[in-house]
Design a protein around this motif. Structure first.
Motif, short mmCIF file in Angstrom:
data_model
loop_
_atom_site.label_atom_id
_atom_site.label_comp_id
_atom_site.label_asym_id
_atom_site.label_seq_id
_atom_site.Cartn_x
_atom_site.Cartn_y
_atom_site.Cartn_z
N GLY A 32 0.70 -1.13 -0.01
CA GLY A 32 0.00 -0.09 -0.03
C GLY A 32 1.01 1.48 0.09
N VAL A 33 0.30 2.27 -0.65
CA VAL A 33 1.17 3.49 -0.41
C VAL A 33 0.20 4.63 -0.07
N ASP A 34 0.45 5.47 0.67
CA ASP A 34 -0.74 6.71 1.13
C ASP A 34 -0.06 8.05 0.61
N TYR A 35 -0.85 8.54 -0.45
CA TYR A 35 -0.20 9.69 -1.11
C TYR A 35 -0.68 10.92 -0.63
N LEU A 36 -1.06 11.00 0.96
CA LEU A 36 -1.62 11.97 1.34
C LEU A 36 -0.71 13.20 1.09
N GLN A 37 0.46 13.15 1.51
CA GLN A 37 1.35 14.32 1.46
C GLN A 37 1.99 14.49 0.05
N PHE A 38 1.99 13.44 -0.90
CA PHE A 38 2.67 13.52 -2.10
C PHE A 38 2.29 14.88 -2.95
N PHE B 58 -2.94 0.14 6.46
CA PHE B 58 -3.29 1.42 5.83
C PHE B 58 -4.92 1.24 6.01
N LEU C 255 0.80 3.01 8.99
CA LEU C 255 1.39 3.39 8.01
C LEU C 255 0.94 4.73 7.05
N ARG C 256 -0.55 5.03 7.54
CA ARG C 256 -0.97 6.22 6.90
C ARG C 256 -0.09 7.45 7.47
N LYS C 257 -0.07 8.30 6.56
CA LYS C 257 0.66 9.58 6.73
C LYS C 257 0.42 10.42 7.68
#
Lengths: 186, 419
Positions: free
Chosen positions: A77-83, A139, A163-165
């Protein structure tokens, strides 16, 4: 930091293994949606698939003679919240390996709050079982149709998804406010 | 059995209940010497036969992936030491292999040769402990103790090259911590001369030992298609007849053709495949892999190319050497720029996946970078995690005494499993 995010660009051709690239080009005929290619590293081809078509695409990738992605190598999983520049919150990244043709393909499935969920691919690859539990645990992405979706690394009742931002590195006080079991109650 | 005994026994069977369907639940671990590390298995037993098994993992979860988002590309290598601590060098190499893919750095031929040699030494180191413990699990204590001797020699070699025996942290972005000492190749050659005998000793004790064979043959069988479906890699998959080795299939380091840019061919080696899929096959595959690794080391140790171990020491793409830092102002400035939190490395925005054939299988890192000093997301693809999930299926139907040998043959390292 000023360039557009490489990750969500949808250009058609990226550097990658020619065979896989040709394969992905042919998807346009196979499915009525055009899978946007995502820029990844050298020799890495990544395909974006909407969650409602995921199972169909994965089954095709697993069994089609040109694809034969027999092994699910990785599921993350990837959290793109701050991307910078990202429009979707979460991505579930599937790393597929074909042992027959010796090539790899990356499949990305973007999902959003408040109800992030994707279909489970356990029916396609048995090896997706624990990685899906891990992504669910860390996530909070729900895998619909998973036979046994429980937390795997943290304990039941942990509550958060570390692992959530927006989860701080120090934790939310789980360490400090942990109920201590005294000798009398042990 | 008298009626009185039945009344006082803790295993009292209620009248009318069939004793044959009476099931026991056994908590195996997390603190149990036969689990090797901190693992918990909840076994449902019918007498001594395992009917069902639920593994619980996470006792060693330390948030390594979360930590990766807060460490720079060079700092994080210390965390990778602690993943598979049986062969830490392999993790160091895997981590910076992925980083260099992200950065687009091609490392120098000398660095490639040294990394390949230490990767093969790490493979021998890992297999030695795995096989020794496999012997221990079936009661062959001697093998376990024998295998620690060559492991000590490898620790000595690692200590000589990087100063640490256990937490090596030897690699850096685009190179190594420092070059190897001049005497190191001789010591490696001496190791290569002594080790075949140690492997032979183990083989004499185990390979044709009737007790060992009866305890391991036909136990914990994984079929060829199942192995692929479950995502197994490494010796575990190769023992089931899966022809897959990243050193051959996706060559990296010295396994690539023309790795030094001067037309050198990769070292000659064979990939051992077994078809049994049982514990004994995994044992045989690992034994042969150690011999092949020794052969790779022997082929490379005399042919380490000259030159720098770090890529472009002048080009400011990697950390400057310590002598530069201490004795020149430019080196000092450059060093500070690389380690300051608001400067540091500037990778391209994007993502990369780099994987190596680690002793246990495919060890890969999936990196997402937003162009900053530290990765945006670090995903470790641990071989232990993927190999362990089929374990409940392997032990169902076997005796409880078969539980540790099967566990040992998968070679679970809980620190890598839980990360």
């Amino acid at each position: 930091m000023s360039e557009p995010p490489a990750d969500i660009a949808t250009e058609k051709v990226v550097a990658g293994h020619p065979a896989v690239r040709a394969l992905v080009e042919s998807f346009d005929q196979q499915f009525d949606f055009a899978p946007g290619l995502l820029k990844a590293g050298e020799n890495q081809v990544c395909v974006r698939v909407p969650p409602d078509r995921l199972l169909e695409v994965m089954t095709f990738l697993r069994h089609d003679a040109r694809c034969r992605f027999e092994q699910l190598s990785d599921l993350a999983g990837v959290d793109y919240l701050q991307f910078p520049g990202a429009t979707d919150r979460f991505a579930v990244v599937y790393g597929l390996v074909s042992l027959t043709h010796n090539h790899r393909l990356w499949v990305k499935c973007f999902v959003n709050d408040p109800d992030p969920k994707v279909p489970s691919v356990v029916a396609v690859w048995k090896g997706a079982d624990w990685p899906e539990r891990e992504v669910y645990d860390l996530f909070g992405i729900v895998f619909e149709g998973h036979p046994d979706l429980r937390r795997i690394l943290t304990w039941e009742g942990f509550g958060a998804h570390p692992l959530r931002k927006d989860y701080p590195l120090r934790g939310l006080g789980e360490r400090e406010s942990y109920p201590v079991i005294g000798r009398d109650h042990a | 059995m008298t009626g009185e005994w039945q009344a006082t026994s803790r295993t009292m069977i209620e009248p009318g209940r069939d004793r044959r369907v009476e099931r026991w639940t056994l908590n195996f671990g997390p603190q149990h010497p036969a689990t090797h590390t901190t693992l918990q298995l909840v076994l449902e037993l019918d007498g001594e036969r395992v009917v069902a098994c639920t593994p619980h993992i996470g006792y060693l979860h330390s948030g390594f992936e979360k930590l990766g988002e807060h460490h720079t590309y060079d700092q994080y290598v210390t965390v990778t030491d602690r993943m598979n601590y049986v062969s830490p060098m392999a993790n160091n190499i895997a981590w910076h292999h992925a980083c260099e893919k992200l950065f687009g750095i091609e490392i120098t031929p000398r660095c490639k040769a040294i990394r390949t040699i230490i990767l093969e030494l790490a493979r021998i180191q890992d297999h030695l402990l795995c096989l020794g413990a496999m012997g221990l699990d079936v009661g062959a204590m001697t093998v376990f103790l024998y295998e620690f001797k060559p492991r000590e020699w490898i620790y000595d070699l690692f200590e000589e090259i990087c100063g640490a025996r256990f937490t090596t942290s030897y690699t850096r972005v685009g190179g190594l911590m420092h070059d190897m000492p001049d005497a190191w190749p001789d010591h490696v050659k001496s190791f290569c001369r002594r080790t075949p005998e140690a492997i032979d000793d183990m083989e004499v004790l185990l390979t044709r030992n009737r007790i060992f064979i009866e305890r391991t043959k036909g136990i914990g069988v994984v079929g060829h298609d199942d192995a692929i479906d479950w995502g197994l890699t490494g010796p575990m998959a190769r023992a089931s007849g899966v022809k897959r080795d990243l050193r051959k299939d996706e060559p990296f380091l010295c396994y690539e053709h023309n790795w030094d840019g001067a037309g050198s061919s990769p070292p000659q080696f064979k990939v051992p495949i077994a078809t049994g899929g049982d514990v004994y096959s995994r044992y045989l595959v690992r034994v042969e892999e150690m011999r092949q690794s020794l052969s790779i080391v022997e082929q490379l140790i005399d042919n380490i190319p000259a030159g720098s171990v770090n890529v472009e020491p002048e080009g400011k793409r990697t950390l400057s050497s310590k002598s530069e830092v201490y004795f020149s102002i430019e080196g000092l400035i450059h060093h500070f720029e690389k380690i300051m939190t608001n400067r540091g490395f500037t990778p391209p925005m994007g993502e990369a996946y780099g994987a190596i054939e680690s002793p246990n299988g495919e060890l890969g890192f999936f990196l997402v970078s937003d162009g900053g000093n530290a990765p945006y997301r670090v995903r470790c693809r641990p071989p232990s995690f993927m190999n362990y999930q089929c374990y409940p299926q392997l032990i169902v139907g076997h005796q409880i005494s078969d539980v540790p040998p099967i566990l040992g043959s998968i070679n679970i390292i809980a620190a890598e499993l839980d990360r």
